[in-house]
Design an enzyme around this catalytic site. Structure first.
Site, mmCIF file in Angstrom:
data_model
loop_
_atom_site.group_PDB
_atom_site.id
_atom_site.type_symbol
_atom_site.label_atom_id
_atom_site.label_comp_id
_atom_site.label_asym_id
_atom_site.label_seq_id
_atom_site.Cartn_x
_atom_site.Cartn_y
_atom_site.Cartn_z
ATOM 1 N N CYS A 59 29.757 -6.906 -18.038
ATOM 2 C CA CYS A 59 29.042 -6.551 -19.668
ATOM 3 C C CYS A 59 27.527 -6.088 -19.327
ATOM 4 O O CYS A 59 26.891 -6.598 -18.582
ATOM 5 C CB CYS A 59 28.984 -7.891 -20.273
ATOM 6 S SG CYS A 59 27.873 -7.808 -21.737
ATOM 7 N N CYS A 83 16.072 -17.000 -37.421
ATOM 8 C CA CYS A 83 17.147 -16.179 -36.800
ATOM 9 C C CYS A 83 17.982 -15.691 -38.024
ATOM 10 O O CYS A 83 19.141 -15.151 -37.689
ATOM 11 C CB CYS A 83 17.926 -16.470 -35.810
ATOM 12 S SG CYS A 83 18.700 -18.124 -35.947
ATOM 13 N N GLN A 96 15.746 -19.440 -25.589
ATOM 14 C CA GLN A 96 16.075 -17.799 -26.164
ATOM 15 C C GLN A 96 17.017 -16.994 -25.161
ATOM 16 O O GLN A 96 16.418 -17.046 -24.033
ATOM 17 C CB GLN A 96 14.938 -17.282 -26.987
ATOM 18 C CG GLN A 96 14.208 -18.053 -27.891
ATOM 19 C CD GLN A 96 14.636 -17.660 -29.101
ATOM 20 O OE1 GLN A 96 15.819 -17.107 -29.400
ATOM 21 N NE2 GLN A 96 14.148 -18.346 -30.362
ATOM 22 N N ASN A 134 11.220 -23.699 -36.225
ATOM 23 C CA ASN A 134 12.000 -22.430 -35.397
ATOM 24 C C ASN A 134 13.260 -23.130 -35.550
ATOM 25 O O ASN A 134 13.996 -23.659 -34.513
ATOM 26 C CB ASN A 134 11.892 -22.510 -34.205
ATOM 27 C CG ASN A 134 12.674 -21.346 -33.357
ATOM 28 O OD1 ASN A 134 13.169 -20.469 -33.791
ATOM 29 N ND2 ASN A 134 12.792 -21.358 -32.050
ATOM 30 N N CYS A 194 36.600 -5.378 -25.932
ATOM 31 C CA CYS A 194 35.451 -6.199 -26.701
ATOM 32 C C CYS A 194 34.733 -5.349 -27.614
ATOM 33 O O CYS A 194 34.234 -4.282 -27.323
ATOM 34 C CB CYS A 194 34.463 -6.759 -25.559
ATOM 35 S SG CYS A 194 33.163 -7.708 -26.201
ATOM 36 N N CYS A 204 29.262 1.624 -23.132
ATOM 37 C CA CYS A 204 30.039 0.313 -22.521
ATOM 38 C C CYS A 204 31.504 0.388 -22.839
ATOM 39 O O CYS A 204 32.288 0.957 -23.686
ATOM 40 C CB CYS A 204 29.898 -0.728 -23.759
ATOM 41 S SG CYS A 204 30.771 -2.291 -23.352
ATOM 42 N N GLU A 230 12.300 -32.455 -31.470
ATOM 43 C CA GLU A 230 13.445 -31.802 -31.150
ATOM 44 C C GLU A 230 14.648 -32.956 -30.984
ATOM 45 O O GLU A 230 14.231 -33.869 -30.319
ATOM 46 C CB GLU A 230 13.234 -31.004 -29.797
ATOM 47 C CG GLU A 230 14.680 -30.560 -29.114
ATOM 48 C CD GLU A 230 15.467 -29.511 -30.233
ATOM 49 O OE1 GLU A 230 16.694 -29.859 -30.172
ATOM 50 O OE2 GLU A 230 14.815 -28.616 -30.621
ATOM 51 N N CYS A 288 29.753 -6.056 -29.923
ATOM 52 C CA CYS A 288 28.399 -5.353 -30.082
ATOM 53 C C CYS A 288 28.770 -4.193 -31.323
ATOM 54 O O CYS A 288 29.043 -2.957 -30.820
ATOM 55 C CB CYS A 288 28.050 -4.475 -28.884
ATOM 56 S SG CYS A 288 27.366 -5.592 -27.882
#
Length: 368
Positions: free
Chosen positions: A84, A327, A206, A300, A11, A3, A256, A14
């Protein structure tokens, strides 16, 4: 993945990009193993190393004649990240067209330091088919007529299924507001594992379609292994889990908080003729108020986890099995301490977020 933005210190999001991908996956596996109780682990699910993001959340900066689409620097000025490598190539191809629309429609970028301007973000989602959803986050409706004027040109240039305006007038770091104005279309079809899931502008999905497909596939296998007659899908989003596990003779209820997500899930269920019901509301409140208890619950939740109230209810209930998709392994570990009667049967790491320390963990819990 190489990158140039990272190398130039433009940036640094990551943070793990300099680690070989196999080492990233091993480090994540070690992290989740150390945080959770001993249990059988299945092989981790890897992600493509680049081009995996189906959504570009671009902060708009610069000027109306030279807009930037990317992030803000520490001073609040725009940094352009149109190339990106995380984004699906079809997203990258769309961003220059959208930047040109910003110029043509005179959508003045919002300046955080000056608290002036109209256009805060451009949010773009790509479906597996290549169709796009484009959302413009504006401070007011002032620019909406100009967007409508230039809409035919956008539709002629890109395969856009949905265009909308989201209104976010507040001077704070919040991505979007509650009000959405439809300009074109209303739903983007996300085909996942032979299911056409409907995605409306304010619905969560997602960001890694390939790994999301594996997540739903693996969860479907876990549910099939215990064969419940009734399932709740809590924090169901657009119904990805619940719609995948729906089967003849099985009742499925999804809950939800997002009304748009529930509309999307209900539309998919109707299209497919599936016996699944989706309700808008708080997942914990629904469970605590329900007179009936399912055999299996899928959860979830966001990063904060399901919390003490729902975990305590699950522990005290007659629910036989829980499929927990997390997550955040730390909140998952905390929630497990409140559900000691539900024994961890298996776990699996799914790498939704390469080049970062973020992770997704799928756990099956069974009572007794």
């Amino acid at each position: 993945m190489h990158c140039s933005y990272y190398d130039a210190h433009v940036c640094r999001s990551c943070r793990w990009i300099e680690l070989p991908y196999a080492d990233q996956l091993a480090a994540k596996q070690a992290r989740v193993l150390s945080a959770l109780p001993p249990m059988p682990w299945r092989d981790p699910v890897a992600s493509p190393e680049e081009g995996f993001r189906n959504k570009a959340k671009m902060v708009v900066g610069g000027t109306v004649d030279e807009p930037t689409l990317g992030i803000l620097d520490p001073r609040g000025r725009g940094v352009d990240l149109r190339e990106c490598g995380l984004h699906d190539p079809r997203l990258r191809a769309a961003l220059p067209v959208l930047a040109e629309l910003v110029r043509a429609a005179r959508l003045t970028p919002y300046s955080v330091p000056d608290r002036r301007g109209e256009l805060k973000h451009v949010l773009v989602t790509v479906a597996p088919s290549g169709e796009l959803m484009v959302r413009f986050v504006l401070r007011s409706t002032e620019a909406v007529p100009r967007l409508r004027k230039h809409l035919p040109g956008l539709l002629a240039s890109l395969p856009v299924a949905v265009v909308s305006v989201n209104l976010q007038p507040a001077h704070k770091a919040v991505l979007e507001g509650p009000e959405e104005i439809a300009l074109h279309g209303d739903t983007l079809t996300m085909r996942v594992n032979d299911l056409d899931l409907h995605l409306r502008p304010q619905s969560f999905f997602q960001t890694n379609t390939a790994v999301a497909a594996r997540l739903y596939h693996e969860a479907t296998g876990l549910v099939a292994s215990v064969g419940p007659a009734s399932v709740w899908d809590l924090y169901c989003g657009v119904g990805g889990f619940g719609l995948h596990v729906a089967a003849p003779g099985r009742t499925v209820v999804g809950v939800e908080s997002s009304e748009q997500a529930i509309e999307s899930a209900t539309l998919t269920a109707a299209d497919l003729g599936l016996a699944a019901t989706f309700l808008a509301g708080d997942a914990t409140a629904y469970a605590l108020a329900s007179a009936e208890v399912p055999e299996l619950v899928i959860v979830n939740p966001p990063r904060r986890g399901i919390g003490r109230d729902l975990a305590t209810w699950l522990e005290a209930s007659s629910v036989r099995h829980v499929v927990y998709s997390s997550c955040n392994v730390d909140t998952l570990a905390r929630d497990l301490t409140s559900m000691t009667s539900l024994r961890p049967v298996s776990a699996q790491l799914l790498d939704m977020f390469p080049h970062t320390d973020h992770h997704e963990v799928l756990v099956l819990l069974s009572r007794g």
